[in-house]
Design an enzyme around this catalytic site. Structure first.
Site, PDB file in Angstrom:
ATOM      1  N   SER A  96       0.863  -1.180   0.000  1.00 45.94           N
ATOM      2  CA  SER A  96       0.000   0.000   0.000  1.00 45.94           C
ATOM      3  C   SER A  96       0.902   1.233   0.000  1.00 45.94           C
ATOM      4  O   SER A  96       2.089   1.137   0.316  1.00 45.94           O
ATOM      5  CB  SER A  96      -0.836   0.000   1.286  1.00 45.94           C
ATOM      6  OG  SER A  96      -1.511   1.224   1.459  1.00 45.94           O
ATOM      7  N   TYR A 147      -2.059  -1.396  10.313  1.00 52.27           N
ATOM      8  CA  TYR A 147      -2.060  -1.564   8.848  1.00 52.27           C
ATOM      9  C   TYR A 147      -0.686  -1.186   8.299  1.00 52.27           C
ATOM     10  O   TYR A 147      -0.119  -1.889   7.465  1.00 52.27           O
ATOM     11  CB  TYR A 147      -3.169  -0.691   8.254  1.00 52.27           C
ATOM     12  CG  TYR A 147      -3.419  -0.878   6.763  1.00 52.27           C
ATOM     13  CD1 TYR A 147      -4.206  -1.939   6.291  1.00 52.27           C
ATOM     14  CD2 TYR A 147      -2.899   0.009   5.830  1.00 52.27           C
ATOM     15  CE1 TYR A 147      -4.453  -2.097   4.940  1.00 52.27           C
ATOM     16  CE2 TYR A 147      -3.147  -0.141   4.471  1.00 52.27           C
ATOM     17  CZ  TYR A 147      -3.928  -1.194   4.026  1.00 52.27           C
ATOM     18  OH  TYR A 147      -4.167  -1.348   2.668  1.00 52.27           O
TER      19      TYR A 147
END
Ligand SMILES: NC(=O)c1ccc[n+]([C@@H]2O[C@H](COP(=O)([O-])OP(=O)(O)OC[C@H]3O[C@@H](n4cnc5c(N)ncnc54)[C@H](O)[C@@H]3O)[C@@H](O)[C@H]2O)c1
Length: 283
Positions: free
Chosen positions: A143, A156
């Site tokens: 990401s 995350y």
């Protein structure tokens, strides 16, 4: 890998979002697809559409990527059903909004087990088969949050930074050993998918930046790129054997910001979070 024609591609998290669009575009490019997800309804929908698109061969399996034995069994099944496998897209992922102080170990282990360990299991289970096929590629979805860290997304961030480190080291090892397999680390910005709706949020986020629903909505407003576009960019990166690919204009801007201000970018994210907290919290 210049062409996907007659290749076999395995995709985790294929029942929605980026994974689903990867499946459609790979089928259109002449590949066979081996699809997996925990969501059997979404998975069946993706598989049905792949067949409508004229897929050479489609297989579907309910696989939880956090279950190591299940991932290894699926890799063996894919080779049994399709005779070989050339690509593994370790795409399945989840999000969690929480502070690092407030997060429960249960939630932290949940996100690590899917976003990090799921990628590790998928890579290691498929690698011997990719080598045996004589031409292979590992595509791991990190990401832009694997490049910068943002308050409220610490777990995350931890998973996606880990995926980047794992994939970059893997790529080097494959090149050093002259393997017929390569690896790409993928860094999407905000992509319009179900990830925010499926995310877990805990109350600790509210203490940091205002209420949880507003936080989820804000997260979704940051999604500016279509999943279809994301899949196209990712497949382009595989074709040109990129080490790293940024997906979306926001990812490119954030990556440039991180290069310009390698750690001082945090001052900007802090002031943005404080501004949001002032907007969301009365008084
Ligand atoms: N959407 C974004 O803005 C964005 C940005 C950067 C990175 N990503 C990454 O892209 C990847 C794909 O996410 P998406 O945006 O398409 O989200 P999505 O929610 O639309 O799709 C994710 C899929 O993964 C599946 N999944 C969840 N847990 C699983 C498990 N334990 N085992 C197997 N499958 C599981 C879900 O059922 C779902 O079908 C994820 O790794 C995500 O972190 C997304």
């Amino acid at each position: 890998m210049k062409s996907f024609h007659e290749k076999v591609a395995a995709i985790t998290g294929a029942g929605s979002g980026i994974g689903r669009q990867l499946a459609y575009q790979l089928v259109t490019a002449g590949a066979e697809v081996a699809l997996s997800d925990v969501d059997e309804v979404g998975l069946a929908q993706t598989a049905a559409r792949c067949r409508e698109l004229g897929a050479r061969r489609v297989s579907e399996s309910r696989v939880d990527v956090a279950d190591r034995n299940a991932v290894y069994a699926w890799a063996d099944r894919v080779v049994h059903d399709h005779e070989r496998v050339n690509l593994i897209f370790n795409n399945a992922g989840v999000a969690l909004g929480s502070t690092l102080e407030g997060v429960s170990y249960e939630d932290f282990e949940w996100i690590m087990s899917i976003n990090f360990w799921g990628v590790v299991y998928g890579t290691k289970a498929f690698l011997p088969h990719l080598r045996a096929a004589g031409e292979g590629h590992v595509i791991n979805i990190s990401s832009i949050f694997g490049i910068i860290a943002v308050a409220g997304n610490g777990t995350y961030n931890a998973t996606k930074f880990a995926v980047r480190g794992f994939t970059e080291a893997l790529r080097q090892e494959l090149e050093i050993s002259g393997a017929p397999v390569s690896a790409t680390s993928v860094h999407p910005g905000g992509i319009k998918t179900n990830i925010a709706k499926a995310a877990r949020f805990d109350q600790s986020v509210a203490d940091l930046v205002g209420d949880v629903d507003a936080s989820r909505a804000r997260f979704e407003r940051m999604f500016i790129t279509e999943a279809e576009t994301a899949a196209k960019v990712i497949l382009g990166a595989v074709r040109r054997n990129a080490r790293r690919v940024l997906v979306g204009p926001d990812a490119r801007v954030i990556d440039a910001l991180q290069r310009l201000l390698p750690s001082a970018y945090q001052r900007l994210t802090i002031s943005m979070a404080k501004r949001q907290a002032r907007i969301k919290k009365p008084g």
